[in-house]
Every structure is written in structure tokens, then in C-alpha cells.
Motif scaffolding. Structure first.
Motif, PDB file in Angstrom:
ATOM      1  N   ARG A 129       1.190  -5.403  12.070  1.00 20.05           N
ATOM      2  CA  ARG A 129       2.048  -4.427  11.656  1.00 20.05           C
ATOM      3  C   ARG A 129       3.477  -5.017  12.175  1.00 20.05           C
ATOM      4  N   TYR A 139       7.568   8.584   5.609  1.00 19.53           N
ATOM      5  CA  TYR A 139       6.471   8.296   6.434  1.00 19.53           C
ATOM      6  C   TYR A 139       5.758   9.041   7.047  1.00 19.53           C
ATOM      7  N   TYR A 161       6.301  11.996   9.127  1.00 17.79           N
ATOM      8  CA  TYR A 161       6.719  12.359  10.629  1.00 17.79           C
ATOM      9  C   TYR A 161       7.007  13.735  10.645  1.00 17.79           C
ATOM     10  N   ALA A 164       1.978   7.094  14.777  1.00 13.82           N
ATOM     11  CA  ALA A 164       1.441   7.014  13.303  1.00 13.82           C
ATOM     12  C   ALA A 164       2.197   6.674  12.335  1.00 13.82           C
ATOM     13  N   ALA A 165       3.510   7.685  12.297  1.00 15.82           N
ATOM     14  CA  ALA A 165       4.418   7.369  11.138  1.00 15.82           C
ATOM     15  C   ALA A 165       4.915   5.954  11.233  1.00 15.82           C
ATOM     16  N   ARG A 190       2.951   3.669   9.656  1.00 19.50           N
ATOM     17  CA  ARG A 190       3.127   3.668   8.104  1.00 19.50           C
ATOM     18  C   ARG A 190       4.315   2.805   7.611  1.00 19.50           C
ATOM     19  N   ASP A 209       3.646  -0.669   7.684  1.00 21.67           N
ATOM     20  CA  ASP A 209       2.869  -1.242   6.646  1.00 21.67           C
ATOM     21  C   ASP A 209       3.635  -1.473   5.434  1.00 21.67           C
ATOM     22  N   ASP A 210       4.636  -0.570   5.096  1.00 23.58           N
ATOM     23  CA  ASP A 210       5.692  -0.525   4.168  1.00 23.58           C
ATOM     24  C   ASP A 210       6.327  -1.830   4.144  1.00 23.58           C
TER      25      ASP A 210
END
Length: 155
Positions: free
Chosen positions: A61, A126, A128, A142-143, A146, A149-150
Motif C-alpha cells: 500500500r 473511504y 472514515y 483503516a480508511a 482503503r 488501495d485505490d
């Protein structure tokens, strides 16, 4: 006369023993190890910010985010090495200034202002849902994963 000789011998031996004992007593303090200088209990040096702060991102990531920061003109020209250091965060701060209200310095320090702007960026797409508090807790991380990843998919 024998008593006199015996007395002088005894006095001489006693004197000699006293001198030797005094010399040894003086030697014990004279040859002792020096007392170490006292050290402060706590350091007065201010801790520097961490050079690398991936905010929970793994290598995959983090490299995707660096690639995206490089390819989208946010001023990242460092190595794509998965280590979000000062240069990576400076580029991220440029992105956050342009898109999400970051008003702090472009210094690469992941402080509360950077985290607050990141939380604003992560709020919509994302997932949040926490407060804009400048603290990178588990919801922020965590957000951010994501988001990374995007960005990896764009790279």
C-alpha cells in the motif's frame, strides 16, 4: 637490659605496624576509582518526529501511495520504497492542502494538522466515520489503507 631491648623492639614493631596501617588506609582512598559524574535522570532533549510513519500501511500500500504521489504531480520524487518518510508526507501535505483544507507547513511532519486534513479526505469515499480530531486511530488507519488501495490501482 634485656627488658629494655625487648621494649624498644616491641615499640619499633608497633610503630612500624602503625605506619604500614596508615599507609594502607591512605592508599585505599588515594587509589580508589573516581566517582562518576552524576547524570540527569531524564533527558532534556526534545524527541524528533519519526523519520518514517506509514500510519499502518503495509509495503504494498505504501509503495502504491508513493507511486500515485509521484505520478500525479504532488512533488514526490523520492524512492518508491514503501517507507513513508518526510518527502512522501510533504507530497501528501501538498495534496491535502489542495483538496482538504490543510493549512499547516509543508514540512513532512505527520502532526495533528496533517491527520485532521487526512481525516477530511477519508470521510467521503473511504469510509472514515470518526471525528476530525487529528489523532490517527484505528478508524483513520483503516480508511487510509482503503485510500492507498485505490491509489495503487491508479498506479
Amino acid at each position: 637490659m634485656r627488658a629494655n631491648l625487648l621494649t624498644r623492639t616491641l615499640v619499633g614493631v608497633t610503630a612500624l605496624a602503625g605506619i604500614a596501617a596508615g599507609a594502607l588506609a591512605g592508599a585505599s582512598t588515594g587509589f580508589a576509582a573516581p566517582v562518576p559524574a552524576s547524570q540527569p535522570a531524564a533527558s532534556s532533549v526534545v524527541a524528533a518526529p519519526a523519520a518514517v510513519d506509514n500510519l499502518g500501511l503495509n509495503y504494498h500500500r505504501a509503495t502504491g501511495l508513493q507511486c500515485w504521489l509521484h505520478n500525479n504531480d504532488w512533488g514526490y520524487n523520492g524512492a518508491i520504497d514503501g517507507q513513508l518518510g518526510t518527502a512522501s508526507w510533504m507530497a501528501m501535505q501538498r495534496y491535502l492542502r489542495f483538496n482538504d483544507g490543510y493549512t499547516g507547513p509543508i514540512d513532512g511532519i505527520v502532526g495533528s494538522g496533517t491527520i485532521s486534513a487526512l481525516q477530511r479526505a477519508l470521510r467521503g469515499d473511504y469510509g472514515y466515520t470518526g471525528g476530525i480530531d487529528g489523532i490517527a486511530g484505528s478508524g483513520t488507519k483503516a480508511a487510509f489503507a482503503r485510500f492507498a488501495d485505490d491509489m495503487w490501482e491508479e498506479c
